[in-house]
Write a protein that holds these residues in place. Structure first.
Motif, PDB file in Angstrom:
ATOM      1  N   ARG A  67     -14.250   6.947  -4.398  1.00  0.00           N
ATOM      2  CA  ARG A  67     -13.681   5.611  -4.484  1.00  0.00           C
ATOM      3  C   ARG A  67     -12.249   5.600  -3.939  1.00  0.00           C
ATOM      4  O   ARG A  67     -11.850   4.678  -3.227  1.00  0.00           O
ATOM      5  CB  ARG A  67     -13.692   5.142  -5.929  1.00  0.00           C
ATOM      6  CG  ARG A  67     -13.159   3.742  -6.095  1.00  0.00           C
ATOM      7  CD  ARG A  67     -13.410   3.230  -7.460  1.00  0.00           C
ATOM      8  NE  ARG A  67     -14.849   3.023  -7.612  1.00  0.00           N
ATOM      9  CZ  ARG A  67     -15.412   2.473  -8.657  1.00  0.00           C
ATOM     10  NH1 ARG A  67     -14.680   2.086  -9.655  1.00  0.00           N
ATOM     11  NH2 ARG A  67     -16.715   2.313  -8.716  1.00  0.00           N
ATOM     12  N   ALA A  68     -11.487   6.641  -4.246  1.00  0.00           N
ATOM     13  CA  ALA A  68     -10.104   6.705  -3.758  1.00  0.00           C
ATOM     14  C   ALA A  68     -10.070   6.835  -2.235  1.00  0.00           C
ATOM     15  O   ALA A  68      -9.232   6.212  -1.562  1.00  0.00           O
ATOM     16  CB  ALA A  68      -9.379   7.877  -4.405  1.00  0.00           C
ATOM     17  N   GLU A  69     -10.999   7.623  -1.687  1.00  0.00           N
ATOM     18  CA  GLU A  69     -11.053   7.766  -0.231  1.00  0.00           C
ATOM     19  C   GLU A  69     -11.417   6.444   0.431  1.00  0.00           C
ATOM     20  O   GLU A  69     -10.877   6.091   1.484  1.00  0.00           O
ATOM     21  CB  GLU A  69     -12.079   8.842   0.153  1.00  0.00           C
ATOM     22  CG  GLU A  69     -11.653  10.246  -0.198  1.00  0.00           C
ATOM     23  CD  GLU A  69     -12.771  11.244  -0.006  1.00  0.00           C
ATOM     24  OE1 GLU A  69     -12.460  12.437   0.141  1.00  0.00           O
ATOM     25  OE2 GLU A  69     -13.958  10.844  -0.006  1.00  0.00           O
ATOM     26  N   ARG A  70     -12.316   5.696  -0.181  1.00  0.00           N
ATOM     27  CA  ARG A  70     -12.703   4.407   0.379  1.00  0.00           C
ATOM     28  C   ARG A  70     -11.530   3.438   0.356  1.00  0.00           C
ATOM     29  O   ARG A  70     -11.288   2.709   1.324  1.00  0.00           O
ATOM     30  CB  ARG A  70     -13.867   3.821  -0.415  1.00  0.00           C
ATOM     31  CG  ARG A  70     -14.350   2.495   0.120  1.00  0.00           C
ATOM     32  CD  ARG A  70     -15.561   2.001  -0.674  1.00  0.00           C
ATOM     33  NE  ARG A  70     -16.110   0.810  -0.069  1.00  0.00           N
ATOM     34  CZ  ARG A  70     -15.713  -0.434  -0.350  1.00  0.00           C
ATOM     35  NH1 ARG A  70     -14.764  -0.623  -1.243  1.00  0.00           N
ATOM     36  NH2 ARG A  70     -16.259  -1.467   0.248  1.00  0.00           N
ATOM     37  N   GLU A  71     -10.784   3.433  -0.756  1.00  0.00           N
ATOM     38  CA  GLU A  71      -9.619   2.549  -0.859  1.00  0.00           C
ATOM     39  C   GLU A  71      -8.615   2.853   0.246  1.00  0.00           C
ATOM     40  O   GLU A  71      -8.105   1.956   0.912  1.00  0.00           O
ATOM     41  CB  GLU A  71      -8.941   2.715  -2.227  1.00  0.00           C
ATOM     42  CG  GLU A  71      -9.802   2.323  -3.403  1.00  0.00           C
ATOM     43  CD  GLU A  71      -9.852   0.830  -3.594  1.00  0.00           C
ATOM     44  OE1 GLU A  71      -8.889   0.141  -3.211  1.00  0.00           O
ATOM     45  OE2 GLU A  71     -10.867   0.348  -4.122  1.00  0.00           O
ATOM     46  N   ARG A  72      -8.316   4.128   0.461  1.00  0.00           N
ATOM     47  CA  ARG A  72      -7.356   4.525   1.501  1.00  0.00           C
ATOM     48  C   ARG A  72      -7.854   4.144   2.889  1.00  0.00           C
ATOM     49  O   ARG A  72      -7.112   3.657   3.735  1.00  0.00           O
ATOM     50  CB  ARG A  72      -7.077   6.024   1.432  1.00  0.00           C
ATOM     51  CG  ARG A  72      -6.179   6.408   0.274  1.00  0.00           C
ATOM     52  CD  ARG A  72      -5.686   7.834   0.416  1.00  0.00           C
ATOM     53  NE  ARG A  72      -6.757   8.814   0.446  1.00  0.00           N
ATOM     54  CZ  ARG A  72      -7.241   9.443  -0.631  1.00  0.00           C
ATOM     55  NH1 ARG A  72      -6.748   9.181  -1.820  1.00  0.00           N
ATOM     56  NH2 ARG A  72      -8.199  10.320  -0.504  1.00  0.00           N
TER      57      ARG A  72
END
Length: 92
Positions: A67-72
Motif C-alpha cells: 500500500r505504501a509503494e502504491r501511494e508513493r
C-alpha cells in the motif's frame, strides 16, 4: 487351460477394451497418494489452549506492490494530471 464351450457368451472386442481401460483407471485412482492437506480435519473440536490466529489471506505475490509503494507511485505519477482517473486526489 480348458477350452470354453461353443455356447459360452463372449464380450465384443470394444466392450472388453472398455472394461480393461476402466479397471486400469480405477486402480490408478485408488493407488494415488492423498495430498497432505486432505487428511486434516477442519472445524473446531473444542481443544483447550489453541490460539486463534489472525486473518490469513491468500499468499501475496512477489510482484505485488504494498500500500505504501502504491501511494508513493501514484503521488509521483500524478503530479502532471492531478484530477484524472486514478490520480483523483493525489495531485500536488
Amino acid at each position: 487351460m480348458p477350452a470354453l464351450p461353443a455356447s459360452a457368451p463372449r464380450l465384443p472386442r470394444r466392450a472388453a477394451l472398455g472394461l480393461a481401460l476402466s479397471l486400469t483407471a480405477a486402480s490408478l485412482v485408488a493407488l494415488t497418494p492423498t495430498p497432505a492437506w486432505a487428511g486434516k480435519k477442519s472445524g473446531k473440536s473444542g481443544g483447550k489452549g489453541k490460539k486463534s490466529g489472525g486473518k490469513a489471506g491468500p499468499p501475496r505475490s512477489s510482484s505485488e506492490e504494498t500500500r505504501a509503494e502504491r501511494e508513493r507511485r501514484l503521488a509521483r505519477e500524478c503530479r502532471t494530471m492531478p484530477n484524472s482517473g486514478a490520480c483523483l486526489g493525489y495531485g500536488r
